[in-house]
Scaffold this motif. Structure first.
Motif, PDB file in Angstrom:
ATOM      1  N   ALA A 264     -68.458 -11.218 -26.747  1.00 13.05           N
ATOM      2  CA  ALA A 264     -67.236 -11.980 -27.026  1.00 13.05           C
ATOM      3  C   ALA A 264     -66.268 -11.076 -27.258  1.00 13.05           C
ATOM      4  O   ALA A 264     -64.933 -10.903 -26.849  1.00 13.05           O
ATOM      5  CB  ALA A 264     -67.540 -13.168 -28.026  1.00 13.05           C
ATOM      6  N   VAL A 265     -66.677  -9.906 -28.270  1.00 17.73           N
ATOM      7  CA  VAL A 265     -65.433  -9.115 -28.876  1.00 17.73           C
ATOM      8  C   VAL A 265     -65.042  -8.166 -27.793  1.00 17.73           C
ATOM      9  O   VAL A 265     -63.887  -7.626 -27.650  1.00 17.73           O
ATOM     10  CB  VAL A 265     -65.986  -8.352 -30.083  1.00 17.73           C
ATOM     11  N   LEU A 266     -66.026  -7.588 -26.930  1.00 18.99           N
ATOM     12  CA  LEU A 266     -65.800  -6.726 -25.792  1.00 18.99           C
ATOM     13  C   LEU A 266     -65.078  -7.517 -24.681  1.00 18.99           C
ATOM     14  O   LEU A 266     -64.012  -6.761 -24.212  1.00 18.99           O
ATOM     15  CB  LEU A 266     -67.203  -6.400 -25.164  1.00 18.99           C
ATOM     16  N   CYS A 267     -65.201  -8.860 -24.567  1.00 17.78           N
ATOM     17  CA  CYS A 267     -64.169  -9.517 -23.491  1.00 17.78           C
ATOM     18  C   CYS A 267     -62.762  -9.657 -24.167  1.00 17.78           C
ATOM     19  O   CYS A 267     -61.971  -9.409 -23.471  1.00 17.78           O
ATOM     20  CB  CYS A 267     -64.715 -10.837 -23.230  1.00 17.78           C
ATOM     21  N   GLN A 268     -62.790  -9.794 -25.433  1.00 17.64           N
ATOM     22  CA  GLN A 268     -61.551  -9.795 -26.105  1.00 17.64           C
ATOM     23  C   GLN A 268     -60.610  -8.289 -25.893  1.00 17.64           C
ATOM     24  O   GLN A 268     -59.534  -8.600 -25.563  1.00 17.64           O
ATOM     25  CB  GLN A 268     -61.323 -10.346 -27.664  1.00 17.64           C
ATOM     26  N   ALA A 269     -61.628  -7.528 -26.175  1.00 11.40           N
ATOM     27  CA  ALA A 269     -60.878  -6.294 -26.006  1.00 11.40           C
ATOM     28  C   ALA A 269     -60.724  -5.530 -24.620  1.00 11.40           C
ATOM     29  O   ALA A 269     -59.477  -5.154 -24.378  1.00 11.40           O
ATOM     30  CB  ALA A 269     -62.080  -5.053 -26.528  1.00 11.40           C
ATOM     31  N   ALA A 270     -61.284  -6.261 -23.687  1.00 11.87           N
ATOM     32  CA  ALA A 270     -61.087  -6.028 -22.384  1.00 11.87           C
ATOM     33  C   ALA A 270     -59.720  -6.643 -21.771  1.00 11.87           C
ATOM     34  O   ALA A 270     -58.913  -6.133 -21.053  1.00 11.87           O
ATOM     35  CB  ALA A 270     -62.209  -6.463 -21.518  1.00 11.87           C
ATOM     36  N   TRP A 271     -59.517  -7.958 -22.217  1.00 14.19           N
ATOM     37  CA  TRP A 271     -58.449  -8.678 -21.928  1.00 14.19           C
ATOM     38  C   TRP A 271     -56.993  -7.997 -22.669  1.00 14.19           C
ATOM     39  O   TRP A 271     -56.073  -7.994 -21.878  1.00 14.19           O
ATOM     40  CB  TRP A 271     -58.686 -10.054 -22.307  1.00 14.19           C
ATOM     41  N   ALA A 272     -57.258  -7.460 -23.880  1.00  5.97           N
ATOM     42  CA  ALA A 272     -56.086  -6.717 -24.378  1.00  5.97           C
ATOM     43  C   ALA A 272     -55.772  -5.451 -23.727  1.00  5.97           C
ATOM     44  O   ALA A 272     -54.598  -5.269 -23.319  1.00  5.97           O
ATOM     45  CB  ALA A 272     -56.387  -6.427 -25.818  1.00  5.97           C
ATOM     46  N   ALA A 273     -56.989  -4.725 -23.332  1.00  8.47           N
ATOM     47  CA  ALA A 273     -56.600  -3.570 -22.360  1.00  8.47           C
ATOM     48  C   ALA A 273     -55.934  -3.966 -21.166  1.00  8.47           C
ATOM     49  O   ALA A 273     -55.189  -3.337 -20.599  1.00  8.47           O
ATOM     50  CB  ALA A 273     -57.838  -2.865 -22.211  1.00  8.47           C
ATOM     51  N   ILE A 274     -56.290  -4.972 -20.689  1.00  9.11           N
ATOM     52  CA  ILE A 274     -56.022  -5.654 -19.076  1.00  9.11           C
ATOM     53  C   ILE A 274     -54.416  -5.756 -19.436  1.00  9.11           C
ATOM     54  O   ILE A 274     -53.665  -5.588 -18.455  1.00  9.11           O
ATOM     55  CB  ILE A 274     -56.507  -6.803 -18.568  1.00  9.11           C
ATOM     56  N   ALA A 275     -53.974  -6.506 -20.566  1.00  7.75           N
ATOM     57  CA  ALA A 275     -52.666  -7.110 -20.737  1.00  7.75           C
ATOM     58  C   ALA A 275     -51.710  -5.372 -21.047  1.00  7.75           C
ATOM     59  O   ALA A 275     -50.760  -5.325 -20.547  1.00  7.75           O
ATOM     60  CB  ALA A 275     -52.678  -7.639 -21.922  1.00  7.75           C
ATOM     61  N   THR A 276     -52.207  -4.611 -21.594  1.00 10.66           N
ATOM     62  CA  THR A 276     -51.660  -3.262 -21.653  1.00 10.66           C
ATOM     63  C   THR A 276     -51.364  -2.532 -20.259  1.00 10.66           C
ATOM     64  O   THR A 276     -50.396  -2.135 -19.990  1.00 10.66           O
ATOM     65  CB  THR A 276     -52.359  -2.232 -22.525  1.00 10.66           C
ATOM     66  N   ALA A 277     -52.569  -2.532 -19.608  1.00 11.28           N
ATOM     67  CA  ALA A 277     -52.563  -1.967 -18.166  1.00 11.28           C
ATOM     68  C   ALA A 277     -51.541  -2.751 -17.435  1.00 11.28           C
ATOM     69  O   ALA A 277     -50.853  -2.137 -16.530  1.00 11.28           O
ATOM     70  CB  ALA A 277     -53.859  -2.167 -17.652  1.00 11.28           C
ATOM     71  N   ARG A 278     -51.319  -3.972 -17.464  1.00  3.57           N
ATOM     72  CA  ARG A 278     -50.576  -4.747 -16.715  1.00  3.57           C
ATOM     73  C   ARG A 278     -49.011  -4.639 -17.082  1.00  3.57           C
ATOM     74  O   ARG A 278     -48.183  -4.366 -16.409  1.00  3.57           O
ATOM     75  CB  ARG A 278     -50.604  -6.253 -16.968  1.00  3.57           C
ATOM     76  N   LEU A 279     -48.771  -4.272 -18.302  1.00  2.99           N
ATOM     77  CA  LEU A 279     -47.398  -3.878 -18.919  1.00  2.99           C
ATOM     78  C   LEU A 279     -47.089  -2.286 -18.226  1.00  2.99           C
ATOM     79  O   LEU A 279     -46.032  -2.199 -17.884  1.00  2.99           O
ATOM     80  CB  LEU A 279     -47.453  -3.641 -20.409  1.00  2.99           C
ATOM     81  N   ILE A 280     -48.008  -1.538 -18.217  1.00  3.26           N
ATOM     82  CA  ILE A 280     -47.673  -0.252 -17.649  1.00  3.26           C
ATOM     83  C   ILE A 280     -47.398  -0.285 -16.091  1.00  3.26           C
ATOM     84  O   ILE A 280     -46.666   0.355 -15.662  1.00  3.26           O
ATOM     85  CB  ILE A 280     -49.002   0.708 -17.882  1.00  3.26           C
ATOM     86  N   LEU A 281     -48.329  -1.322 -15.400  1.00  2.00           N
ATOM     87  CA  LEU A 281     -47.984  -1.533 -14.206  1.00  2.00           C
ATOM     88  C   LEU A 281     -46.698  -1.905 -13.870  1.00  2.00           C
ATOM     89  O   LEU A 281     -45.906  -1.401 -12.802  1.00  2.00           O
ATOM     90  CB  LEU A 281     -49.115  -2.357 -13.468  1.00  2.00           C
ATOM     91  N   ARG A 282     -46.243  -2.867 -14.578  1.00  2.00           N
ATOM     92  CA  ARG A 282     -44.744  -3.497 -14.713  1.00  2.00           C
ATOM     93  C   ARG A 282     -43.665  -2.381 -14.569  1.00  2.00           C
ATOM     94  O   ARG A 282     -42.770  -2.225 -14.070  1.00  2.00           O
ATOM     95  CB  ARG A 282     -44.462  -4.546 -15.655  1.00  2.00           C
ATOM     96  N   MET A 283     -43.932  -1.484 -15.731  1.00  2.00           N
ATOM     97  CA  MET A 283     -43.084  -0.379 -15.844  1.00  2.00           C
ATOM     98  C   MET A 283     -43.200   0.678 -14.660  1.00  2.00           C
ATOM     99  O   MET A 283     -41.832   1.126 -14.280  1.00  2.00           O
ATOM    100  CB  MET A 283     -43.648   0.493 -17.038  1.00  2.00           C
ATOM    101  N   ILE A 284     -44.197   0.966 -14.152  1.00  2.00           N
ATOM    102  CA  ILE A 284     -44.545   1.560 -12.974  1.00  2.00           C
ATOM    103  C   ILE A 284     -43.674   1.152 -11.682  1.00  2.00           C
ATOM    104  O   ILE A 284     -42.888   1.925 -11.037  1.00  2.00           O
ATOM    105  CB  ILE A 284     -45.810   1.909 -12.524  1.00  2.00           C
ATOM    106  N   ASN A 285     -43.679  -0.380 -11.465  1.00  2.00           N
ATOM    107  CA  ASN A 285     -43.013  -0.773 -10.575  1.00  2.00           C
ATOM    108  C   ASN A 285     -41.454  -0.872 -10.520  1.00  2.00           C
ATOM    109  O   ASN A 285     -40.828  -0.257  -9.657  1.00  2.00           O
ATOM    110  CB  ASN A 285     -43.329  -2.203 -10.216  1.00  2.00           C
ATOM    111  N   ARG A 286     -40.981  -0.926 -11.961  1.00  2.00           N
ATOM    112  CA  ARG A 286     -39.654  -0.956 -12.209  1.00  2.00           C
ATOM    113  C   ARG A 286     -39.155   0.789 -11.881  1.00  2.00           C
ATOM    114  O   ARG A 286     -37.892   0.947 -11.284  1.00  2.00           O
ATOM    115  CB  ARG A 286     -39.281  -1.240 -13.288  1.00  2.00           C
ATOM    116  N   MET A 287     -39.768   1.640 -12.376  1.00  2.00           N
ATOM    117  CA  MET A 287     -39.565   2.946 -12.144  1.00  2.00           C
ATOM    118  C   MET A 287     -39.360   3.481 -10.802  1.00  2.00           C
ATOM    119  O   MET A 287     -38.461   4.146 -10.367  1.00  2.00           O
ATOM    120  CB  MET A 287     -40.540   3.924 -13.145  1.00  2.00           C
ATOM    121  N   LEU A 288     -40.521   3.288  -9.901  1.00  2.00           N
ATOM    122  CA  LEU A 288     -40.368   3.464  -8.760  1.00  2.00           C
ATOM    123  C   LEU A 288     -39.289   2.877  -7.691  1.00  2.00           C
ATOM    124  O   LEU A 288     -39.003   3.185  -6.847  1.00  2.00           O
ATOM    125  CB  LEU A 288     -41.815   3.289  -7.916  1.00  2.00           C
TER     126      LEU A 288
END
Length: 331
Positions: A264-288
């Motif tokens: 349970a705690v690993l899945c929660q951490a994974a979702w948090a990491a996915i959310a961070t990765a998604r934010l970075i990907l949005r930034m990359i999309n805007r920058m490019l």
């Protein structure tokens, strides 16, 4: 089977009884056997302790069936070398006769060193595990904190004295639970002190903070040599899909139950990491897309927005704080 222990015992633990089998004798001869049944009450478990001690047993093995083994383990662990066996593994060891009792079979395997121990953390880690699991059950966060105006409106009602009394009881109970959680959190912090270096290491992983680090350490401990390697740890946690393949055909890839709290705690951490990765990907999309470099917006980024105060209040409240807004202008 070649013997390596002169005096050992196997336990078949049930809900109400424990069947114990002691094997003793010289290693190069057939051992003698003693079998006795005890109750699982405190009195019965203490009698089992004395009986095993009187037979001078050095090692005791039992199956990891349900939770029934835990009270027996707690009574015996200070005196004997204990081994927790995986029930499926020991039943698949060849050589067992159909008329051999479970306790006797466990004792025979233990005497010959044929039981692979399952992971049982030391007592201080188990204590922390009890607290972190209790905290997760009691510390439930909901979206009610975002509905305070609606709740206040709902409570603006004509209430009898009885209803006010019931609300008072609920408020008292809530205060009690909050105080209990403070005690739990304080005790978790105390138990974490010897492992602060490990906590800091785990906190460097995206998505993992102090609370998650405490749960992880409470479940797997601080000594990774107990698991042998990544595959064994993943299998123990229930994060390793099965590989049932025959004649080139894959039949099943069912994941074992494993450790629910750890998953349970690993899945929660994974979702948090996915959310961070998604934010970075949005930034990359805007920058490019717009051909602009990344830059920090700065602390005053939202000051021009008419809803900036409300925005920051929500951000602060999301961290578990209560915000009280007062004007600094002279009245």
């Amino acid at each position: 089977m070649e013997a390596i222990l002169e005096r050992c015992a196997g336990l078949d633990v049930h809900q109400e009884t424990v069947v114990a089998c002691v094997l003793y004798g010289e290693l190069d001869r057939k051992p003698k056997q003693e079998i006795r049944t005890f109750s699982t009450t405190t009195k019965g478990r203490l009698a089992l302790y004395d009986w095993l001690n009187n037979w001078e047993c050095t090692h005791v093995a039992m199956e990891s069936t349900g939770v029934y083994w835990k009270p027996v383990w707690n009574i015996l662990e200070e005196q004997f070398t204990l081994i927790l066996a995986n029930a499926r593994r020991i039943k698949n060891v060849p050589g067992r006769k159909t008329d051999v009792a479970d306790a006797a079979w466990i004792a025979q395997l233990l005497r010959s060193g044929l039981i692979t121990p399952s992971f049982v953390p030391p007592s201080e880690i188990r204590n922390m595990r009890d607290l972190t699991r209790y905290e997760v059950k009691e510390k439930v966060k909901t979206s009610l904190k975002n509905k305070v105006p609606e709740l206040l409106e709902a409570l603006d009602e004509r209430m009898r004295k009885h209803h006010r009394m019931m609300l008072g009881l609920h408020l008292d109970h809530l205060s009690y639970v909050e105080k209990q959680l403070e005690k739990v959190e304080s005790e978790i912090d105390r138990l974490l002190e010897p492992y602060l270096a490990s906590v800091e290491l785990l906190n460097t992983i995206p998505g993992i903070q102090k609370d998650a680090s405490a749960v992880i350490l409470a479940e797997i401990g601080n000594d990774m040599s107990c698991f042998g390697g990544d595959p064994q740890l993943a299998a123990w946690a229930g994060l390793s899909p099965g590989n049932n393949e025959s004649a080139g055909k894959k039949k099943s890839s069912k994941i074992a139950k494993g450790n629910k709290s750890l998953k349970a705690v690993l899945c929660q951490a994974a979702w948090a990491a996915i959310a961070t990765a998604r934010l970075i990907l949005r930034m990359i999309n805007r920058m490019l897309k717009d051909k602009i470099p990344y830059r920090e917006a700065g602390w005053d980024y939202l000051t021009s927005s008419t809803s900036s105060v409300e925005y920051w209040i929500k951000k602060i409240e999301a961290q578990g704080f209560t915000v009280k807004v007062e004007s600094t202008e002279a009245s």
